[in-house]
Design an enzyme around this catalytic site. Structure first.
Site, PDB file in Angstrom:
ATOM      1  N   CYS A 147       0.833  -1.196   0.000  1.00 52.21           N
ATOM      2  CA  CYS A 147       0.000   0.000   0.000  1.00 52.21           C
ATOM      3  C   CYS A 147       0.877   1.260   0.000  1.00 52.21           C
ATOM      4  CB  CYS A 147      -0.984  -0.025   1.160  1.00 52.21           C
ATOM      5  SG  CYS A 147      -2.407   1.076   0.881  1.00 52.21           S
TER       6      CYS A 147
ATOM      7  N   HIS B  10      -3.785  -5.329   0.609  1.00 46.37           N
ATOM      8  CA  HIS B  10      -3.547  -5.755   1.990  1.00 46.37           C
ATOM      9  C   HIS B  10      -3.994  -7.205   2.163  1.00 46.37           C
ATOM     10  CE1 HIS B  10      -2.632  -1.788   3.639  1.00 46.37           C
ATOM     11  NE2 HIS B  10      -3.649  -1.296   2.946  1.00 46.37           N
TER      12      HIS B  10
END
Length: 483
Positions: A333, A430
């Site tokens: 991320c 994620h």
């Protein structure tokens, strides 16, 4: 409204409210009840994506998993994601409302009360039992006029409550009696009793304290909830718990710089549980160890300040030295975005407008945009062939030649980037390591061996937590308190 409802208040933060709700949710679900968790306001940079493309706190996502119900934005209608010590992003029913200072948010809170109660009522219409978690301490008088999380919510929604006190900190008797004295008579009447959490020792020794609490407050001590070993296998919500993660002495050494406003750090819990992995969290002042096989940069709520902090610590220099030694670097991320040439924020999405040079390890650049991408992922990666589960939750848009060499290909679409030599990788997804096959393939490529897949460790831990709570508390009696 069909559900019975019970509120779990605390004498402070980290006294076990989230864990108790998760354990009760699993225990009552095993008895055949349809249970929903609820927390009016949560402050955390750890978030999960709901099926309808919203976001809620990870603690409520874990509680919903314990209950065996789908995630809903109604389970956490207000999520605060800190960006500085005095500013946060406000997420209302899963969508970004805007950035607020602490003082401005206090003025905003009363306008959110109707939304909070409406979310609670919607859950109540669809479930048998709603377990309502308070926030911090429920007796802070200076916050009471704007309160939407504790007694303010209890009054607005007419909720009965139990009070939790943490015995491991000491002072649980004073905390319980202090809350009684700070609350009004009407507020005290909502509390049905006290549960002592994280208890160690002989209950007989605590008996005089329980008697004193009863004598001073009229509240019975409903049980002593022993220190939970099962909790060690469950995701931490607060970054203060990072020191309890990792610590194995496996042959694969993974270093993780602990950057400011670190987010979704439970991405690494599956790796930390691997016997062949030695996961090391790097605090401020600690260099990347020379024996590290990989460095992982995790997400952050504020990407540019995290980059600046990384440089201030000298970790950028350490990472380049690590690569010269043949090491690997992985960014997830915001960590992925940091690996690029530059991170631009022309609209001031995460703070003051501007741009910050990235590490320049991948040929990509990031531009922050106002529309946040919230997507659940459960598919097969066409490149590795492994199943990938997780979610995307980010504001930045990545582009550049580096994306022509993607790390993953999900549902036909490229995702992430890989360097030409394959030692630098990044992705917005994620939860990648939560899928056994994907984690095993990545560990094998790093020269390590994944443990044989067994029962889901989080599911097993939730069952153990429920067993512990069943042993220490009278759940039939607790259920009679709900209304």
């Amino acid at each position: 409204m069909t559900a019975r409802r019970l509120m779990v208040l605390g004498t402070g933060s980290d006294v076990g409210k989230s864990l108790l709700v998760a354990g009760l949710a699993r225990a009552y679900a095993r008895r055949g009840l349809k249970v929903a968790p609820f927390k009016a306001q949560n402050m955390s940079n750890n978030a999960a994506v709901t099926a309808d493309g919203g976001e809620i706190g990870r603690a409520q996502a874990l509680q919903a998993r314990a209950a065996g119900v789908a995630l809903s934005v109604d389970m956490n209608p207000v999520l605060l994601k800190p960006e500085t010590d005095i500013d946060c992003q406000v997420v209302l029913r899963g969508r970004v409302l805007g950035r607020q200072s602490a003082s401005a948010y206090q003025a905003l809170k009363p306008t959110l009360r109707a939304e909070v109660v409406a979310s609670l009522n919607r859950l109540s219409e669809a479930h048998d039992l709603v377990l309502v978690e308070g926030a911090g301490s429920g007796a802070e008088r200076y916050l009471r006029p704007q309160d939407i999380s504790n007694m303010g919510l209890a009054e607005a929604a007419d909720l009965p409550a139990i009070l939790l006190g943490d015995e491991s900190r000491g002072g649980v008797t004073a905390a319980a009696i202090g809350h009684h004295r700070l609350w009004t008579e009407a507020e005290r009447a909502r509390v049905a009793g006290v549960i002592v959490t994280k208890f160690r020792g002989d209950p007989a020794v605590f008996a005089p304290a329980a008697a004193e609490i009863r004598a001073e407050t009229g509240w019975p001590v409903l049980g002593l909830l022993r220190w939970s070993e099962a909790a060690r296998a469950l995701p931490e919500e607060d970054s203060l718990g990072l020191g309890r993660r990792g610590g194995r002495t496996g042959r694969l050494v993974i270093a993780v710089p602990e950057l400011p406003r670190i987010a979704n750090f439970d991405d690494l819990d599956p790796l930390a549980a691997e016997p062949d992995v030695d996961l090391r969290w790097l605090k401020s002042g600690q260099p990347v160890p020379g024996d590290a096989d990989a460095v992982i940069l995790l997400g952050s709520k504020t990407t540019r300040p995290a980059l600046e902090a990384l440089r201030a610590e000298g970790w950028d220099i350490d990472i380049r030295a690590h690569l010269r030694r043949g090491g690997h670097v992985l960014g997830l991320c915001a960590g992925y975005q940091m690996l690029g040439r530059v991170v631009r924020d022309p609209e001031g999405i995460e703070g003051p407008p501007g741009e910050t040079p990235g590490l320049g390890l991948l040929d990509i650049e990031t531009v922050m945009t106002g529309d946040k991408r919230l997507v659940a992922v459960d598919t097969r990666d066409a490149i590795s062939g492994a199943r990938v589960t997780g979610y995307e939750i980010h504001a930045g848009r990545v582009s550049g030649p580096g994306t022509d060499r993607p790390w993953l290909r999900l549902d036909g679409q490229p995702e992430g980037a890989v360097s030409a030599d394959g030692r630098i990788r990044g992705s917005h997804v994620h939860g990648l390591f939560g899928a056994d096959g994907f984690r095993a393939a990545w560990l094998a490529a790093m020269g390590a061996t994944a443990a044989e897949a067994g029962p889901d460790r989080v599911e097993a831990a939730l069952d153990r937590l429920a067993d512990e709570i069943e042993a220490d508390l009278d759940l039939d009696a607790l259920l009679t308190l709900a209304r």
